[in-house]
Design a protein around this motif. Structure first.
Motif, mmCIF file in Angstrom:
data_model
loop_
_atom_site.group_PDB
_atom_site.id
_atom_site.type_symbol
_atom_site.label_atom_id
_atom_site.label_comp_id
_atom_site.label_asym_id
_atom_site.label_seq_id
_atom_site.Cartn_x
_atom_site.Cartn_y
_atom_site.Cartn_z
ATOM 1 N N PRO A 34 0.813 -1.224 0.000
ATOM 2 C CA PRO A 34 0.000 0.000 0.000
ATOM 3 C C PRO A 34 0.847 1.275 0.000
ATOM 4 O O PRO A 34 0.455 2.267 -0.602
ATOM 5 N N ASP A 35 2.004 1.232 0.651
ATOM 6 C CA ASP A 35 2.862 2.418 0.679
ATOM 7 C C ASP A 35 3.386 2.766 -0.709
ATOM 8 O O ASP A 35 3.435 3.935 -1.082
ATOM 9 N N PHE A 36 3.768 1.743 -1.484
ATOM 10 C CA PHE A 36 4.280 1.995 -2.825
ATOM 11 C C PHE A 36 3.171 2.496 -3.743
ATOM 12 O O PHE A 36 3.402 3.358 -4.592
ATOM 13 N N SER A 37 1.982 1.974 -3.563
ATOM 14 C CA SER A 37 0.844 2.429 -4.359
ATOM 15 C C SER A 37 0.542 3.899 -4.076
ATOM 16 O O SER A 37 0.293 4.674 -5.000
ATOM 17 N N VAL A 38 0.582 4.286 -2.826
ATOM 18 C CA VAL A 38 0.359 5.686 -2.458
ATOM 19 C C VAL A 38 1.479 6.557 -3.014
ATOM 20 O O VAL A 38 1.232 7.648 -3.533
ATOM 21 N N PHE A 39 2.713 6.076 -2.937
ATOM 22 C CA PHE A 39 3.850 6.827 -3.471
ATOM 23 C C PHE A 39 3.693 7.057 -4.972
ATOM 24 O O PHE A 39 3.930 8.162 -5.465
ATOM 25 N N LYS A 40 3.300 6.006 -5.704
ATOM 26 C CA LYS A 40 3.111 6.146 -7.149
ATOM 27 C C LYS A 40 2.039 7.172 -7.475
ATOM 28 O O LYS A 40 2.201 7.985 -8.382
ATOM 29 N N PHE A 46 -9.927 15.288 -6.075
ATOM 30 C CA PHE A 46 -10.994 14.336 -6.385
ATOM 31 C C PHE A 46 -10.525 12.908 -6.165
ATOM 32 O O PHE A 46 -11.241 12.088 -5.595
ATOM 33 N N ARG A 47 -9.320 12.616 -6.603
ATOM 34 C CA ARG A 47 -8.768 11.264 -6.412
ATOM 35 C C ARG A 47 -8.580 10.946 -4.926
ATOM 36 O O ARG A 47 -8.848 9.838 -4.484
ATOM 37 N N ALA A 48 -8.139 11.928 -4.179
ATOM 38 C CA ALA A 48 -7.904 11.703 -2.754
ATOM 39 C C ALA A 48 -9.209 11.445 -2.000
ATOM 40 O O ALA A 48 -9.258 10.596 -1.118
ATOM 41 N N TYR A 49 -10.268 12.159 -2.355
ATOM 42 C CA TYR A 49 -11.530 11.989 -1.647
ATOM 43 C C TYR A 49 -12.353 10.821 -2.167
ATOM 44 O O TYR A 49 -13.151 10.260 -1.431
ATOM 45 N N SER A 50 -12.190 10.456 -3.426
ATOM 46 C CA SER A 50 -13.004 9.373 -3.975
ATOM 47 C C SER A 50 -12.353 8.013 -3.808
ATOM 48 O O SER A 50 -12.982 7.002 -4.056
ATOM 49 N N ASP A 51 -11.099 7.985 -3.373
ATOM 50 C CA ASP A 51 -10.410 6.713 -3.180
ATOM 51 C C ASP A 51 -11.035 5.980 -2.003
ATOM 52 O O ASP A 51 -11.104 6.495 -0.904
ATOM 53 N N PRO A 52 -11.489 4.759 -2.211
ATOM 54 C CA PRO A 52 -12.197 4.058 -1.150
ATOM 55 C C PRO A 52 -11.256 3.523 -0.077
ATOM 56 O O PRO A 52 -10.621 2.510 -0.284
ATOM 57 N N GLU A 53 -11.087 4.203 0.978
ATOM 58 C CA GLU A 53 -10.352 3.763 2.175
ATOM 59 C C GLU A 53 -9.286 2.715 1.895
ATOM 60 O O GLU A 53 -9.064 1.789 2.666
ATOM 61 N N LYS A 54 -8.643 2.836 0.781
ATOM 62 C CA LYS A 54 -7.641 1.860 0.345
ATOM 63 C C LYS A 54 -6.379 2.003 1.172
ATOM 64 O O LYS A 54 -5.859 3.090 1.332
ATOM 65 N N GLY A 55 -5.890 0.891 1.652
ATOM 66 C CA GLY A 55 -4.636 0.904 2.376
ATOM 67 C C GLY A 55 -4.761 1.259 3.838
ATOM 68 O O GLY A 55 -3.768 1.318 4.532
ATOM 69 N N ARG A 56 -5.959 1.486 4.311
ATOM 70 C CA ARG A 56 -6.123 1.817 5.723
ATOM 71 C C ARG A 56 -6.439 0.558 6.510
ATOM 72 O O ARG A 56 -7.135 -0.333 6.041
#
Length: 87
Positions: A5-11, A68-78
């Motif tokens: 999840p950390d690498f996905s967030v970094f990308k 928009f991407r930050a708010y619409s991302d479904p609680e991914k990685g939490r």
């Protein structure tokens, strides 16, 4: 191989950082040189101001995409916190 999840967030953050940096700069020079100087034929000051306005609009669009991407991302990685209750 699954991505962490950390690498996905970094990308994602890296992509939007590059987008926010390069899109307004390229929009400024494309609008200035091609549209305002060549096609429309405005003077130097007018073409600079007009290209800067277009660049600011493009920057706000890129920032809007990121938000928009930050708010619409479904609680991914939490990680969900679970409370264990003892009865």
């Amino acid at each position: 191989m699954a991505e962490s999840p950390d690498f996905s967030v970094f990308k994602t953050v890296f992509f939007y950082s590059i987008l926010i940096l390069l899109l307004p700069i390229s929009a400024f020079f494309v609008c200035k040189v091609i549209v305002f100087d060549s096609i429309i034929g405005t003077n130097n000051t007018t073409s600079n101001v007009s290209a800067a306005i277009v660049s600011v609009i493009v920057l706000h669009f890129a920032l809007g995409l990121f938000i928009f991407r930050a708010y619409s991302d479904p609680e991914k990685g939490r990680i969900d916190k679970k409370d264990d209750k003892i009865d």
